[in-house]
Design a protein around this motif. Structure first.
Motif, PDB file in Angstrom:
ATOM      1  N   LEU A  65      -0.824 -25.808  14.686  1.00 45.70           N
ATOM      2  CA  LEU A  65      -1.860 -26.283  15.591  1.00 45.70           C
ATOM      3  C   LEU A  65      -2.881 -27.084  14.799  1.00 45.70           C
ATOM      4  O   LEU A  65      -3.263 -26.700  13.699  1.00 45.70           O
ATOM      5  CB  LEU A  65      -2.569 -25.103  16.258  1.00 45.70           C
ATOM      6  CG  LEU A  65      -1.736 -24.185  17.136  1.00 45.70           C
ATOM      7  CD1 LEU A  65      -2.578 -22.999  17.583  1.00 45.70           C
ATOM      8  CD2 LEU A  65      -1.194 -24.934  18.336  1.00 45.70           C
ATOM      9  N   LYS A  66      -3.311 -28.178  15.381  1.00 42.31           N
ATOM     10  CA  LYS A  66      -4.392 -28.967  14.794  1.00 42.31           C
ATOM     11  C   LYS A  66      -5.625 -28.786  15.675  1.00 42.31           C
ATOM     12  O   LYS A  66      -5.514 -28.805  16.902  1.00 42.31           O
ATOM     13  CB  LYS A  66      -3.995 -30.444  14.723  1.00 42.31           C
ATOM     14  CG  LYS A  66      -2.831 -30.716  13.772  1.00 42.31           C
ATOM     15  CD  LYS A  66      -2.477 -32.183  13.729  1.00 42.31           C
ATOM     16  CE  LYS A  66      -1.680 -32.676  14.892  1.00 42.31           C
ATOM     17  NZ  LYS A  66      -0.330 -32.159  15.047  1.00 42.31           N
ATOM     18  N   TYR A  84      -1.693 -38.626  22.034  1.00 41.95           N
ATOM     19  CA  TYR A  84      -2.193 -37.285  21.739  1.00 41.95           C
ATOM     20  C   TYR A  84      -2.572 -36.597  23.049  1.00 41.95           C
ATOM     21  O   TYR A  84      -2.725 -37.234  24.094  1.00 41.95           O
ATOM     22  CB  TYR A  84      -3.408 -37.337  20.815  1.00 41.95           C
ATOM     23  CG  TYR A  84      -4.658 -37.847  21.487  1.00 41.95           C
ATOM     24  CD1 TYR A  84      -5.602 -36.955  21.991  1.00 41.95           C
ATOM     25  CD2 TYR A  84      -4.885 -39.206  21.645  1.00 41.95           C
ATOM     26  CE1 TYR A  84      -6.738 -37.419  22.639  1.00 41.95           C
ATOM     27  CE2 TYR A  84      -6.019 -39.664  22.277  1.00 41.95           C
ATOM     28  CZ  TYR A  84      -6.941 -38.779  22.779  1.00 41.95           C
ATOM     29  OH  TYR A  84      -8.056 -39.237  23.413  1.00 41.95           O
ATOM     30  N   ALA A 106      -2.943 -32.153  19.841  1.00 39.72           N
ATOM     31  CA  ALA A 106      -1.493 -32.243  19.616  1.00 39.72           C
ATOM     32  C   ALA A 106      -1.090 -33.711  19.634  1.00 39.72           C
ATOM     33  O   ALA A 106      -1.616 -34.509  20.417  1.00 39.72           O
ATOM     34  CB  ALA A 106      -0.729 -31.483  20.697  1.00 39.72           C
ATOM     35  N   THR A 107      -0.158 -34.071  18.758  1.00 37.75           N
ATOM     36  CA  THR A 107       0.264 -35.470  18.631  1.00 37.75           C
ATOM     37  C   THR A 107       1.584 -35.705  19.351  1.00 37.75           C
ATOM     38  O   THR A 107       2.345 -34.787  19.623  1.00 37.75           O
ATOM     39  CB  THR A 107       0.395 -35.843  17.142  1.00 37.75           C
ATOM     40  OG1 THR A 107       1.171 -34.854  16.470  1.00 37.75           O
ATOM     41  CG2 THR A 107      -0.969 -35.908  16.493  1.00 37.75           C
ATOM     42  N   PRO A 109       5.313 -36.737  20.165  1.00 34.73           N
ATOM     43  CA  PRO A 109       6.569 -36.696  19.425  1.00 34.73           C
ATOM     44  C   PRO A 109       7.367 -37.999  19.489  1.00 34.73           C
ATOM     45  O   PRO A 109       8.398 -38.119  18.826  1.00 34.73           O
ATOM     46  CB  PRO A 109       7.340 -35.563  20.103  1.00 34.73           C
ATOM     47  CG  PRO A 109       6.808 -35.503  21.476  1.00 34.73           C
ATOM     48  CD  PRO A 109       5.372 -35.954  21.394  1.00 34.73           C
ATOM     49  N   ASN A 117       3.875 -37.891  15.895  1.00 30.39           N
ATOM     50  CA  ASN A 117       4.390 -36.949  14.903  1.00 30.39           C
ATOM     51  C   ASN A 117       5.074 -37.710  13.784  1.00 30.39           C
ATOM     52  O   ASN A 117       5.661 -38.779  13.997  1.00 30.39           O
ATOM     53  CB  ASN A 117       5.402 -35.993  15.529  1.00 30.39           C
ATOM     54  CG  ASN A 117       4.781 -35.025  16.503  1.00 30.39           C
ATOM     55  OD1 ASN A 117       3.571 -34.972  16.657  1.00 30.39           O
ATOM     56  ND2 ASN A 117       5.604 -34.261  17.179  1.00 30.39           N
ATOM     57  N   GLN A 124       5.177 -29.807  16.724  1.00 32.53           N
ATOM     58  CA  GLN A 124       3.928 -30.159  16.063  1.00 32.53           C
ATOM     59  C   GLN A 124       4.019 -29.891  14.567  1.00 32.53           C
ATOM     60  O   GLN A 124       4.772 -29.035  14.110  1.00 32.53           O
ATOM     61  CB  GLN A 124       2.763 -29.379  16.668  1.00 32.53           C
ATOM     62  CG  GLN A 124       2.435 -29.810  18.081  1.00 32.53           C
ATOM     63  CD  GLN A 124       2.044 -31.277  18.154  1.00 32.53           C
ATOM     64  OE1 GLN A 124       1.120 -31.738  17.485  1.00 32.53           O
ATOM     65  NE2 GLN A 124       2.753 -32.041  18.970  1.00 32.53           N
ATOM     66  N   ASN A 125       3.243 -30.658  13.818  1.00 37.39           N
ATOM     67  CA  ASN A 125       3.206 -30.557  12.378  1.00 37.39           C
ATOM     68  C   ASN A 125       1.767 -30.837  11.950  1.00 37.39           C
ATOM     69  O   ASN A 125       1.007 -31.446  12.687  1.00 37.39           O
ATOM     70  CB  ASN A 125       4.172 -31.593  11.768  1.00 37.39           C
ATOM     71  CG  ASN A 125       4.434 -31.352  10.317  1.00 37.39           C
ATOM     72  OD1 ASN A 125       3.519 -31.202   9.511  1.00 37.39           O
ATOM     73  ND2 ASN A 125       5.697 -31.351   9.950  1.00 37.39           N
ATOM     74  N   PHE A 128       0.543 -36.216  10.704  1.00 35.58           N
ATOM     75  CA  PHE A 128       0.839 -37.127  11.806  1.00 35.58           C
ATOM     76  C   PHE A 128       0.612 -38.559  11.347  1.00 35.58           C
ATOM     77  O   PHE A 128      -0.010 -38.808  10.317  1.00 35.58           O
ATOM     78  CB  PHE A 128      -0.002 -36.806  13.051  1.00 35.58           C
ATOM     79  CG  PHE A 128      -1.488 -36.866  12.849  1.00 35.58           C
ATOM     80  CD1 PHE A 128      -2.195 -38.030  13.097  1.00 35.58           C
ATOM     81  CD2 PHE A 128      -2.176 -35.749  12.433  1.00 35.58           C
ATOM     82  CE1 PHE A 128      -3.565 -38.085  12.906  1.00 35.58           C
ATOM     83  CE2 PHE A 128      -3.558 -35.783  12.247  1.00 35.58           C
ATOM     84  CZ  PHE A 128      -4.249 -36.960  12.491  1.00 35.58           C
TER      85      PHE A 128
END
Length: 154
Positions: A65-66, A84, A106-107, A109, A117, A124-125, A128
């Motif tokens: 989570l960001k 996003y 969240a970014t 995909p 992503n 999620q990572n 980004f």
């Protein structure tokens, strides 16, 4: 600042099972997909290390989570950035007091957005990709408590 997810029944040892009150259903899928409203108890994010600086981006240990500052999100909105989504989160400090001014981030995909992503990952990572336009919008809006540079494809 690194944050951990906290809530009722959370095990003290990372990696141990965390179950709902029924003792069977795992809490982790609700955390990974960030669906806390489906849990029968509140969850929040709090520092799990000795960090003291709440920057423009915060990271969560064990989950990708960001968490972004409101000025980070305001900069993206003002520049009409694509790629996003945001979601509500509760952030607390070391003492358990609420910390205002943070939003889940969240970014996208999928390629083609201003933010996406890395490597086309569908999950999620922490990392980004952002365009030059995004980086400029963030700095122009005073977002400076992070390290970011534009992605330039080879």
């Amino acid at each position: 600042m690194w944050l951990g997810v906290c809530g009722q029944g959370k095990p003290k040892i990372t990696g141990d099972p965390w179950y709902m009150p029924d003792g069977v259903t795992s809490v982790y899928p609700f955390i990974v997909d960030w669906r806390p409203e489906e849990l029968p108890f509140p969850v929040w994010l709090a520092p799990y290390n000795g960090g003291k600086k709440f920057g423009d981006l915060l990271w969560t240990g064990g989950n990708a989570l960001k968490i972004a500052s409101t000025r980070f999100i305001e900069a993206l909105r003002a520049a009409e950035v694509t790629g996003y989504r945001t979601f509500a989160v509760e952030v607390r400090d070391h003492a358990g007091s609420p910390v205002e001014g943070y939003i889940g981030f969240a970014t996208d995909p999928f390629p083609g957005s201003d933010i996406q992503n890395i490597y086309g990952q569908t999950v999620q990572n922490y990392v980004f990709i952002a365009t030059q336009r995004v980086v400029e919008a963030l700095y122009d809006h005073g977002v400076d408590q992070l390290e970011i540079s534009p992605y330039t494809p080879d």
